[in-house]
Design an enzyme around this catalytic site. Structure first.
Site, PDB file in Angstrom:
ATOM      1  N   GLU A 172      38.920  44.781  35.626  1.00  0.00           N
ATOM      2  CA  GLU A 172      39.634  44.189  36.758  1.00  0.00           C
ATOM      3  C   GLU A 172      40.157  45.364  37.552  1.00  0.00           C
ATOM      4  OE1 GLU A 172      42.585  43.656  38.779  1.00  0.00           O
ATOM      5  OE2 GLU A 172      43.684  42.585  37.214  1.00  0.00           O
TER       6      GLU A 172
ATOM      7  N   CYS B 171      48.192  43.780  41.200  1.00  0.00           N
ATOM      8  CA  CYS B 171      46.793  43.669  41.657  1.00  0.00           C
ATOM      9  C   CYS B 171      46.664  42.622  42.754  1.00  0.00           C
ATOM     10  CB  CYS B 171      45.844  43.318  40.526  1.00  0.00           C
ATOM     11  SG  CYS B 171      46.545  43.226  38.915  1.00  0.00           S
TER      12      CYS B 171
END
Ligand code: NAP
Length: 522
Positions: free
Chosen positions: A258, A295
């Site tokens: 990720e 994120c």
């Protein structure tokens, strides 16, 4: 008391000559403990122990594995104050965040335990129509998993975070490469996991924690033939390097990386007509939350040229300036923030809307907002890059067609958000919203993208380069699917089938029986 050593299964070991310390970014001073970088021998031993533990661990019952996960949560809670203090000293994150992330981590472990007890997660499918072979399929774990601790979530995405919890739930042993910025937090969490493993009778090697400040330990882990999958959260550079390593092995393995996102937000005209000030406040908070180190931080806000967009942009600037900057996770992350922001500011044809102008201590990230015309954003891909920190771009589009073209040209993202006040406008902008949906893992209506719920329906993933594999999520219960593969049993004797597939459905799970979801026996 932490030792600075590696947990090779249950054994503490510090054989290496390379050592390092963590840093308290708030005071910019070193913390006390010396950590021993894991050696090649220690890495090999941890993986061999994990491989040996795998056949023993995977056949533990769902109840036993659930007990293990719940006991990890209990052991963490038994040492909560020391853990949170260490977390704060190594990350600079405030008390509220340490409490919230801690609760999320124990909650996550208990949610996976609950999933195991319920049992239907193995996706049992039985196809046995008259006159055809009897085929029964379910998901099984495929072996030891390497997990990389993430810098921005020392609890929830690290040693006992979502990757570890989901991999242990699947029946896979875990070897963690601890994040060097919070090695002390990592060791305390590892201690709780090892205690829980011993208390619940799990095999030695079901969990190991390796210290490392360089990239070799991670590379050795990904290349080790007995490691079968990898979980990673961090930079695009590291995520793609590790994905390549996984793919180049003699036996290629999945690396679930990720890697970040600029999380576009479309502020439709109706939203700005009705609530420009409200959204400006919300977004000033979201952009600066955790010093922008999420994120899902909103790095890009798009609207159509109008006096209302001007109002929103002005309000956003005013609100942003009022917020007191906070300390970033580490001097290196602050340096990278300054340099990626600096690169952005080297571009041409933008306007600075607001930047924090007061004095701040070292390692504090000062927020900034710039505005870019739509045509420049389309032409200059440098504006599309992630700046990890409290920085955001407002894009002023000429019209709907240009907004749609921009969205169609964005790379894969973790999230996309639509702000709106009139339902009919959503139909007018259908093409734009469809394009946004195509490039994201989660599409949000009238909210901010920061804040990721841990639940069964969550997708924290998305098309490349947000992640290396758009089919999966790293948050939520379906994160377990990264560590399993399907096996079909054909015409197999009932007594020898796994419990999940037996005629009598002894686990009482929901199964797909010839196309119908049911808990019925056969
Ligand atoms: P990172 O540089 O991606 O490092 C993460 C982990 O991977 C560390 O343990 C690191 O080891 C290891 N690593 C790095 N490069 C590697 C390689 N080529 N091969 C093997 N292992 C490698 O992330 P970070 O240290 O957390 O922060 C640096 C930057 O990453 C941030 O400034 C930010 O831009 C980005 N980041 C993004 C997100 C996101 O979700 N978007 C989250 C966190 C960080 P060593 O540190 O020991 O070298």
């Amino acid at each position: 008391m932490i030792t600075g050593k590696n947990y090779i299964g249950e054994t503490l070991s510090g054989e290496g000559e390379t050592t390092y310390k963590t840093i308290d970014p708030a005071t910019n001073t070193e913390n006390g403990t010396t950590f021993f970088e894991a050696t090649k021998e220690e890495v090999d031993l941890a993986v061999e122990k994990a491989a040996k533990a795998f056949p023993v661990y995977k056949v533990k019952s769902a109840i036993e594995k659930a007990d293990f996960l719940e006991t990890i949560a209990t052991e963490l809670e038994a040492n909560a104050e020391a853990l949170k203090e260490m977390y704060r000293n190594e990350s600079g994150l405030p008390e509220g965040r340490s409490n919230g992330e801690f609760a999320r981590t124990t909650g996550q472990l208990r949610a996976f335990a609950q999933m195991l007890k319920e049992g239907s997660w193995v996706e049992a499918i039985i196809s046995n129509p008259e006159g055809k072979p009897d085929i029964r399929r379910m998901q099984v774990p495929f072996g030891p998993v390497a997990v990389f601790g993430a810098s921005n979530f020392p609890f929830a995405f690290s040693t006992a975070g979502g990757d570890t919890a989901s991999a242990l739930a699947s029946g896979s042993p875990v070897v963690v490469k601890s994040h060097p910025m919070h090695a002390g937090t990592g060791e305390l969490v590892a201690e709780a996991i090892i205690k829980a493993a011993k208390k619940t009778g799990m095999p030695d090697g079901v969990f190991s924690n390796l210290n490392s400040k360089g990239i070799e330990v991670g590379e050795w882990l990904v290349k080790h033939p007995r490691i079968k999958a990898v979980g990673f959260t961090g930079s695009f550079k590291a995520g793609t390097a590790l994905s390549k390593l996984g793919a180049q092995r003699d036996e290629p393995i999945p690396v679930y990386a990720e890697m970040g996102s600029i999380n576009p937000v479309i502020a439709l005209p109706s939203a700005l007509n009705e609530k420009a000030q409200f959204w400006a406040e919300q977004y000033a908070g979201s952009i600066t939350a955790g010093s922008g180190q999420f994120c899902t931080n909103p790095g890009l806000i798009l609207g159509i040229k109008s006096p209302k967009l001007d109002d929103f942009t002005r309000f956003l600037g005013e609100n942003i300036k009022k917020i007191q900057p906070s300390v970033m996770l580490h001097p290196n992350i602050k340096k990278q923030y300054d340099s990626s922001k600096g690169e952005m500011l080297q571009q041409e044809n933008y306007t600075v809307i607001a930047e924090f102008e007061g004095n701040v201590a070292e390692n504090f990230g000062t927020q900034q907002i710039i505005k870019v015309p739509g045509v420049q954003f389309l032409q200059n891909k440098n504006f599309h890059k992630e700046v990890f920190g409290p920085f955001s771009i407002v894009v002023e589009c000429e019209d709907k067609a240009q907004l749609t073209e921009i969205i169609q040209n964005l790379e894969g993202q973790l999230t996309g958000t639509v702000l709106n006040a009139e339902e009919k406008e959503l139909y007018e902008y259908k093409e734009t919203i469809d394009a946004l949906t195509e490039s994201v893992g989660r599409i949000i209506y009238n909210s901010v993208p920061t804040g990721v719920e841990v639940c069964a329906a969550m997708t924290h993933g998305g098309p490349f380069p947000a992640t290396s594999n758009p089919k999966f999520t790293s948050v939520g219960l379906t994160a377990v699917q990264r560590w399993v593969r399907p096996v079909s049993y054909q015409d197999w004797p009932n007594a020898l089938l796994p419990e999940a597939l037996k005629n009598g459905n002894p686990l009482q799970i929901t199964r797909d029986l010839n196309g119908k979801f049911t808990q019925d026996s056969i």
